[in-house]
Design a protein around this motif. Sequence first.
Motif, mmCIF file in Angstrom:
data_model
loop_
_atom_site.group_PDB
_atom_site.id
_atom_site.type_symbol
_atom_site.label_atom_id
_atom_site.label_comp_id
_atom_site.label_asym_id
_atom_site.label_seq_id
_atom_site.Cartn_x
_atom_site.Cartn_y
_atom_site.Cartn_z
ATOM 1 N N LEU A 27 0.141 -0.848 -0.327
ATOM 2 C CA LEU A 27 -0.154 -0.084 -0.301
ATOM 3 C C LEU A 27 0.384 1.409 0.407
ATOM 4 O O LEU A 27 0.569 2.579 -0.394
ATOM 5 N N ARG A 28 1.692 1.067 0.547
ATOM 6 C CA ARG A 28 3.236 2.113 0.474
ATOM 7 C C ARG A 28 3.023 3.027 -0.788
ATOM 8 O O ARG A 28 3.628 3.822 -1.046
ATOM 9 N N ARG A 29 3.819 1.449 -1.514
ATOM 10 C CA ARG A 29 4.858 2.027 -2.690
ATOM 11 C C ARG A 29 2.987 2.632 -3.751
ATOM 12 O O ARG A 29 3.224 3.588 -4.489
ATOM 13 N N LEU A 30 2.371 2.274 -3.506
ATOM 14 C CA LEU A 30 0.999 2.122 -4.275
ATOM 15 C C LEU A 30 0.560 3.619 -4.058
ATOM 16 O O LEU A 30 0.730 4.093 -4.922
ATOM 17 N N LEU A 31 1.005 3.742 -3.041
ATOM 18 C CA LEU A 31 0.780 5.571 -2.618
ATOM 19 C C LEU A 31 1.617 6.450 -3.021
ATOM 20 O O LEU A 31 1.503 7.596 -3.745
ATOM 21 N N SER A 32 2.584 6.106 -2.947
ATOM 22 C CA SER A 32 3.854 6.276 -2.845
ATOM 23 C C SER A 32 3.669 7.025 -5.132
ATOM 24 O O SER A 32 3.851 7.807 -5.386
ATOM 25 N N GLU A 33 3.682 5.879 -5.162
ATOM 26 C CA GLU A 33 3.098 5.702 -7.361
ATOM 27 C C GLU A 33 2.254 6.697 -7.550
ATOM 28 O O GLU A 33 2.626 7.770 -8.392
#
Length: 93
Positions: A27-33
């Motif tokens: 989720l952290r990666r998706l949000l960063s993207e």
Amino acid sequence: MPREELRQTLESLHQELSQSNEVDPELRRLLSEVAGDIEQALHKEEPATPESEAEHADLIDRVNNLASRFEAQHPTLAQMIGRIADGLSQLGI
């Protein structure tokens, strides 16, 4: 929501994320993207085209999807993400 307020909300979201150890890496990666995509959209000043409108609709859908995924475990983050989606819609992004 003015662009500057949207940027501030995005910055607050980044701060919340950096302080939270409870957000799973995916989720952290998706949000960063998505945050990167939002930053790019905020910097564009091009006139709207059918392609850009489709991209903006996709971005808003992605932001809303993330808000839904955060809702149960991270309500504060979900609320910020929801405000960002609303701001994007208001700006026509």
